[in-house]
Design a protein around this motif. Structure first.
Motif, PDB file in Angstrom:
ATOM      1  N   PHE A  90       0.861  -1.184   0.000  1.00  0.00           N
ATOM      2  CA  PHE A  90       0.000   0.000   0.000  1.00  0.00           C
ATOM      3  C   PHE A  90       0.897   1.233   0.000  1.00  0.00           C
ATOM      4  CE2 PHE A  90      -2.353  -3.310   2.435  1.00  0.00           C
ATOM      5  CZ  PHE A  90      -3.281  -3.603   1.436  1.00  0.00           C
ATOM      6  N   TYR A  91       1.000   1.872  -1.158  1.00  0.00           N
ATOM      7  CA  TYR A  91       2.005   2.915  -1.359  1.00  0.00           C
ATOM      8  C   TYR A  91       1.768   4.162  -0.519  1.00  0.00           C
ATOM      9  CZ  TYR A  91       3.693  -0.005  -5.061  1.00  0.00           C
ATOM     10  OH  TYR A  91       4.199  -1.075  -5.736  1.00  0.00           O
ATOM     11  N   HIS A  92       0.506   4.421  -0.170  1.00  0.00           N
ATOM     12  CA  HIS A  92       0.200   5.642   0.581  1.00  0.00           C
ATOM     13  C   HIS A  92       0.169   5.408   2.083  1.00  0.00           C
ATOM     14  CE1 HIS A  92      -0.404   7.679  -3.151  1.00  0.00           C
ATOM     15  NE2 HIS A  92      -1.232   6.718  -3.537  1.00  0.00           N
ATOM     16  N   MET A  93       0.418   4.180   2.469  1.00  0.00           N
ATOM     17  CA  MET A  93       0.413   3.865   3.902  1.00  0.00           C
ATOM     18  C   MET A  93       1.847   3.746   4.404  1.00  0.00           C
ATOM     19  SD  MET A  93      -2.848   1.288   3.862  1.00  0.00           S
ATOM     20  CE  MET A  93      -2.339   0.331   5.266  1.00  0.00           C
ATOM     21  N   THR A  94       2.015   3.808   5.719  1.00  0.00           N
ATOM     22  CA  THR A  94       3.366   3.708   6.279  1.00  0.00           C
ATOM     23  C   THR A  94       3.848   2.263   6.231  1.00  0.00           C
ATOM     24  OG1 THR A  94       2.589   3.249   8.519  1.00  0.00           O
ATOM     25  CG2 THR A  94       2.887   5.591   7.926  1.00  0.00           C
ATOM     26  N   VAL A  95       5.138   2.138   6.456  1.00  0.00           N
ATOM     27  CA  VAL A  95       5.750   0.810   6.538  1.00  0.00           C
ATOM     28  C   VAL A  95       5.043  -0.010   7.611  1.00  0.00           C
ATOM     29  CG1 VAL A  95       7.876  -0.355   7.297  1.00  0.00           C
ATOM     30  CG2 VAL A  95       7.994   1.524   5.632  1.00  0.00           C
ATOM     31  N   GLY A 116      14.122  -8.855  12.689  1.00  0.00           N
ATOM     32  CA  GLY A 116      15.325  -9.691  12.749  1.00  0.00           C
ATOM     33  C   GLY A 116      15.877  -9.969  11.359  1.00  0.00           C
ATOM     34  N   ILE A 117      14.987 -10.065  10.395  1.00  0.00           N
ATOM     35  CA  ILE A 117      15.411 -10.364   9.018  1.00  0.00           C
ATOM     36  C   ILE A 117      15.719  -9.078   8.245  1.00  0.00           C
ATOM     37  CG2 ILE A 117      14.704 -11.469   6.852  1.00  0.00           C
ATOM     38  CD1 ILE A 117      12.867 -13.232   8.627  1.00  0.00           C
ATOM     39  N   PHE A 118      14.900  -8.062   8.467  1.00  0.00           N
ATOM     40  CA  PHE A 118      15.072  -6.773   7.771  1.00  0.00           C
ATOM     41  C   PHE A 118      15.207  -5.657   8.806  1.00  0.00           C
ATOM     42  CE2 PHE A 118      12.275  -9.287   4.908  1.00  0.00           C
ATOM     43  CZ  PHE A 118      13.073  -9.326   3.775  1.00  0.00           C
ATOM     44  N   PRO A 119      16.381  -5.529   9.431  1.00  0.00           N
ATOM     45  CA  PRO A 119      16.544  -4.532  10.501  1.00  0.00           C
ATOM     46  C   PRO A 119      16.221  -3.107  10.045  1.00  0.00           C
ATOM     47  CG  PRO A 119      18.456  -5.978  10.362  1.00  0.00           C
ATOM     48  CD  PRO A 119      17.607  -6.297   9.181  1.00  0.00           C
ATOM     49  N   PHE A 120      16.459  -2.796   8.767  1.00  0.00           N
ATOM     50  CA  PHE A 120      16.245  -1.415   8.306  1.00  0.00           C
ATOM     51  C   PHE A 120      14.780  -0.988   8.461  1.00  0.00           C
ATOM     52  CE2 PHE A 120      13.932  -1.126   4.276  1.00  0.00           C
ATOM     53  CZ  PHE A 120      13.846  -2.460   3.908  1.00  0.00           C
ATOM     54  N   LEU A 121      13.863  -1.944   8.444  1.00  0.00           N
ATOM     55  CA  LEU A 121      12.438  -1.596   8.516  1.00  0.00           C
ATOM     56  C   LEU A 121      12.078  -0.952   9.853  1.00  0.00           C
ATOM     57  CD1 LEU A 121      10.708  -4.657   6.806  1.00  0.00           C
ATOM     58  CD2 LEU A 121      10.879  -2.314   5.923  1.00  0.00           C
ATOM     59  N   LYS A 122      12.825  -1.326  10.873  1.00  0.00           N
ATOM     60  CA  LYS A 122      12.552  -0.806  12.212  1.00  0.00           C
ATOM     61  C   LYS A 122      12.753   0.708  12.272  1.00  0.00           C
ATOM     62  CE  LYS A 122      13.318  -2.329  16.902  1.00  0.00           C
ATOM     63  NZ  LYS A 122      13.964  -3.328  17.752  1.00  0.00           N
ATOM     64  N   GLU A 123      13.739   1.181  11.492  1.00  0.00           N
ATOM     65  CA  GLU A 123      14.009   2.629  11.457  1.00  0.00           C
ATOM     66  C   GLU A 123      13.074   3.359  10.498  1.00  0.00           C
ATOM     67  OE1 GLU A 123      17.254   0.651  11.678  1.00  0.00           O
ATOM     68  OE2 GLU A 123      16.565   1.033  13.724  1.00  0.00           O
ATOM     69  N   ARG A 124      12.324   2.607   9.714  1.00  0.00           N
ATOM     70  CA  ARG A 124      11.494   3.210   8.678  1.00  0.00           C
ATOM     71  C   ARG A 124      10.006   3.062   8.939  1.00  0.00           C
ATOM     72  NH1 ARG A 124      14.279   4.095   3.984  1.00  0.00           N
ATOM     73  NH2 ARG A 124      16.501   4.004   4.359  1.00  0.00           N
ATOM     74  N   GLN A 137      11.141  -1.549  -1.170  1.00  0.00           N
ATOM     75  CA  GLN A 137       9.722  -1.913  -1.332  1.00  0.00           C
ATOM     76  C   GLN A 137       9.573  -3.426  -1.486  1.00  0.00           C
ATOM     77  OE1 GLN A 137       7.826   0.338  -4.472  1.00  0.00           O
ATOM     78  NE2 GLN A 137       8.373   2.281  -3.546  1.00  0.00           N
ATOM     79  N   GLN A 138      10.478  -4.030  -2.252  1.00  0.00           N
ATOM     80  CA  GLN A 138      10.409  -5.488  -2.420  1.00  0.00           C
ATOM     81  C   GLN A 138      10.639  -6.179  -1.082  1.00  0.00           C
ATOM     82  OE1 GLN A 138       9.504  -7.390  -5.307  1.00  0.00           O
ATOM     83  NE2 GLN A 138       9.272  -8.738  -3.538  1.00  0.00           N
ATOM     84  N   MET A 139      11.577  -5.658  -0.308  1.00  0.00           N
ATOM     85  CA  MET A 139      11.839  -6.258   1.006  1.00  0.00           C
ATOM     86  C   MET A 139      10.627  -6.074   1.929  1.00  0.00           C
ATOM     87  SD  MET A 139      15.905  -5.719   1.558  1.00  0.00           S
ATOM     88  CE  MET A 139      16.545  -4.632   0.296  1.00  0.00           C
ATOM     89  N   ALA A 143       8.560  -8.894   3.716  1.00  0.00           N
ATOM     90  CA  ALA A 143       8.346  -8.791   5.166  1.00  0.00           C
ATOM     91  C   ALA A 143       6.862  -8.882   5.494  1.00  0.00           C
ATOM     92  CB  ALA A 143       8.932  -7.479   5.689  1.00  0.00           C
ATOM     93  N   ARG A 144       6.048  -8.216   4.696  1.00  0.00           N
ATOM     94  CA  ARG A 144       4.607  -8.257   4.952  1.00  0.00           C
ATOM     95  C   ARG A 144       4.074  -9.686   4.809  1.00  0.00           C
ATOM     96  NH1 ARG A 144       0.192  -5.236   1.371  1.00  0.00           N
ATOM     97  NH2 ARG A 144       0.910  -6.874  -0.006  1.00  0.00           N
ATOM     98  N   ALA A 145       4.564 -10.387   3.785  1.00  0.00           N
ATOM     99  CA  ALA A 145       4.146 -11.786   3.619  1.00  0.00           C
ATOM    100  C   ALA A 145       4.588 -12.624   4.821  1.00  0.00           C
ATOM    101  CB  ALA A 145       4.718 -12.359   2.319  1.00  0.00           C
ATOM    102  N   LEU A 146       5.779 -12.322   5.345  1.00  0.00           N
ATOM    103  CA  LEU A 146       6.279 -13.082   6.499  1.00  0.00           C
ATOM    104  C   LEU A 146       5.472 -12.794   7.760  1.00  0.00           C
ATOM    105  CD1 LEU A 146      10.137 -12.791   5.971  1.00  0.00           C
ATOM    106  CD2 LEU A 146       8.736 -14.840   5.678  1.00  0.00           C
ATOM    107  N   MET A 147       4.822 -11.634   7.807  1.00  0.00           N
ATOM    108  CA  MET A 147       3.983 -11.286   8.964  1.00  0.00           C
ATOM    109  C   MET A 147       2.833 -12.286   9.133  1.00  0.00           C
ATOM    110  SD  MET A 147       4.990  -8.533  10.657  1.00  0.00           S
ATOM    111  CE  MET A 147       3.544  -7.917  11.512  1.00  0.00           C
TER     112      MET A 147
END
Ligand code: ATP
Length: 233
Positions: A90-95, A116-124, A137-139, A143-147
């Motif tokens: 969802f491009y208009h929503m936050t990470v 744990g897998i994508f640490p950068f997401l925590k800062e974003r 975006q691909q990551m 990540a969303r699928a892994l949720m």
């Protein structure tokens, strides 16, 4: 309890267009299985049949149970999760909103798990998803699928449009997910060399049918694959 997946006589029609024509696949538990082929060969349609997001005939068996009658959300509950082509975030929503949209239960635990897998997401977390780079975006999409805590993760063209260095990161993550989290991966790719570098075995679709299949090394050495899909190298 990850199980083998068996696909028998799979057909997908879009009105008069016969996109998938009697495809038979066997996806061993714990494997990375690549589904390869040119544009329009029927790869995405096959994946959508797994996910339950397209009508099909034939049967998809997980373990010893056919899932054909299950709607999308019940397949997700069984652990079959699709990360769609074009990412589908969802491009208009936050990470953070994107990540939470992927979760069913245990949102907090799953968030910690993907950080744990994508640490950068925590800062974003509060960044609008559409402002992430293509690779990020691909990551996020993975990540969303892994949720949803998949047992079977279906990835549709994860390398599409990404620079080689980013593709490398994505393939590392896919390998990690498979080896360490024991998630079975069904990988649709037009990039044959990328897919065969991490898959255990693969299927090549042509015009809606399985044209070739085999272990990844066999496919890499196959003269037809080399000529048609690996640029004659
Ligand atoms: P690509 O990588 O280009 O997505 P693909 O191998 O994944 O290719 P599919 O997307 O499964 O192929 O498409 C297979 C065939 O079905 C193509 O001829 C395509 O035009 C057709 N098709 C796919 N989706 C639809 C649709 N919603 N309506 C009509 N035809 C469709």
């Amino acid at each position: 309890d990850v199980k083998d997946i068996l696909v028998k006589g799979l057909n997908v029609w879009y009105g008069p267009v016969h996109a998938v024509k009697g495809v038979e696949l066997s996806i061993p538990a714990g494997s990375i299985t690549a589904i390869l082929g040119a544009n329009g060969a029927g790869k995405s349609s096959t994946l959508k049949a797994f996910a339950g997001s397209v009508k099909y005939s034939g049967t998809i068996i997980v373990g010893d149970e056919s899932i054909d009658r299950l709607p999308v959300h019940e397949r997700v509950r069984k652990g079959l999760v699709l990360c769609p082509e074009g990412r589908g975030i969802f491009y208009h929503m936050t990470v953070k909103e994107n990540l939470l949209a992927g979760a069913y239960t245990n949102k907090k635990a799953n968030l910690d798990f993907v950080f744990g897998i994508f640490p950068f997401l925590k800062e974003r977390l509060n960044q609008i998803a559409g402002t992430l780079s293509g690779g990020e975006q691909q990551m996020l999409a993975i990540a969303r699928a892994l949720m949803a805590a998949p047992k079977y993760l279906m990835l549709d063209e994860p390398s599409l449009g990404l620079a080689p260095i980013v593709v490398q990161r994505i393939t590392d993550v896919i390998k990690y997910i498979n080896e360490n989290l024991k998630i079975t991966v069904i990988l649709v790719e037009q990039n044959t060399s990328v897919a065969l570098s991490i898959a255990h075995h693969g299927y090549v679709l042509e015009n809606g049918k399985v044209a070739l299949q085999g272990r990844a090394e066999e496919l890499r050495d196959n003269p037809v694959v080399r000529e048609k899909y690996l640029g004659g190298v």
